[in-house]
Design a protein around this motif. Sequence first.
Motif, short mmCIF file in Angstrom:
data_model
loop_
_atom_site.label_atom_id
_atom_site.label_comp_id
_atom_site.label_asym_id
_atom_site.label_seq_id
_atom_site.Cartn_x
_atom_site.Cartn_y
_atom_site.Cartn_z
N THR A 13 46.59 31.97 58.89
CA THR A 13 47.63 32.12 57.88
C THR A 13 47.27 33.26 56.95
OG1 THR A 13 47.99 29.74 57.92
CG2 THR A 13 48.89 30.93 56.06
N GLU A 14 48.24 34.08 56.67
CA GLU A 14 48.00 35.17 55.73
C GLU A 14 48.03 34.61 54.31
OE1 GLU A 14 51.02 38.14 55.35
OE2 GLU A 14 49.54 39.73 55.43
N VAL A 15 46.98 34.87 53.57
CA VAL A 15 46.93 34.36 52.20
C VAL A 15 46.48 35.48 51.28
CG1 VAL A 15 46.47 31.97 52.84
CG2 VAL A 15 44.57 33.57 52.52
N GLY A 16 46.64 35.29 49.99
CA GLY A 16 46.22 36.33 49.07
C GLY A 16 45.92 35.78 47.70
N TRP A 17 44.92 36.35 47.06
CA TRP A 17 44.61 36.00 45.68
C TRP A 17 45.50 36.81 44.76
CZ3 TRP A 17 41.76 31.97 44.28
CH2 TRP A 17 40.87 31.42 45.21
N VAL A 18 46.24 36.15 43.92
CA VAL A 18 47.19 36.80 43.03
C VAL A 18 46.63 36.76 41.60
CG1 VAL A 18 49.53 36.77 42.11
CG2 VAL A 18 49.10 36.07 44.48
N PRO A 19 46.33 37.93 40.99
CA PRO A 19 45.91 37.91 39.59
C PRO A 19 47.08 37.52 38.70
CG PRO A 19 46.10 40.17 40.39
CD PRO A 19 46.44 39.28 41.55
N VAL A 20 46.85 36.55 37.80
CA VAL A 20 47.96 36.00 37.02
C VAL A 20 47.87 36.39 35.56
CG1 VAL A 20 49.07 33.88 36.26
CG2 VAL A 20 48.30 34.08 38.61
N CYS A 21 46.72 36.23 34.95
CA CYS A 21 46.59 36.59 33.54
C CYS A 21 45.12 36.60 33.16
CB CYS A 21 47.38 35.64 32.65
SG CYS A 21 46.75 33.96 32.62
N PRO A 22 44.79 37.20 32.01
CA PRO A 22 43.40 37.17 31.56
C PRO A 22 42.97 35.73 31.27
CG PRO A 22 44.66 38.81 30.33
CD PRO A 22 45.64 37.99 31.11
N TYR A 23 41.74 35.39 31.67
CA TYR A 23 41.21 34.05 31.39
C TYR A 23 41.31 33.73 29.91
CZ TYR A 23 37.81 30.22 31.20
OH TYR A 23 37.19 29.02 30.98
#
Length: 126
Positions: A13-23
């Motif tokens: 399965t193609e997957v990806g890490w998506v940056p969402v916001c600063p911690y």
Amino acid sequence: MTAVAERLEQDGTEVGWVPVCPYDALVPDRGAAAIVDGDQVALFRTADGAVHAVGNRDPFSGANVLARGIVGGRGDVPTVASPMYKQAFDLRTGRCLDDAAVALPVWRTRVRDGLVEVLAPGRGRR
Ligand code: FES
């Protein structure tokens, strides 16, 4: 905001890490809503520093409100209580503690270079 940072093969399965916001933008014990690969996700930073991501849609009311839920705990279980009818969900597994037949979707999270990233399924899975 959404952006696909990288694509990996995992079980075909193609997957990806998506940056969402600063911690640091996540307030401890408060939720934030984000769109990740087209899905509404409720992000929580708990007091222990962990980041959890579950579906924002309350399965009991159908409203996208879980990011505005009350963060708490039952025993060792970190929970969010829906602002609608107050059912509590395990932030780690999505399981509803008040109705064993119901669970929220859960996304894996990580913090990299100060950014919260959420593992999103690739478009190939839709
Ligand atoms: S600050 Fe915009 S999604 Fe976190």
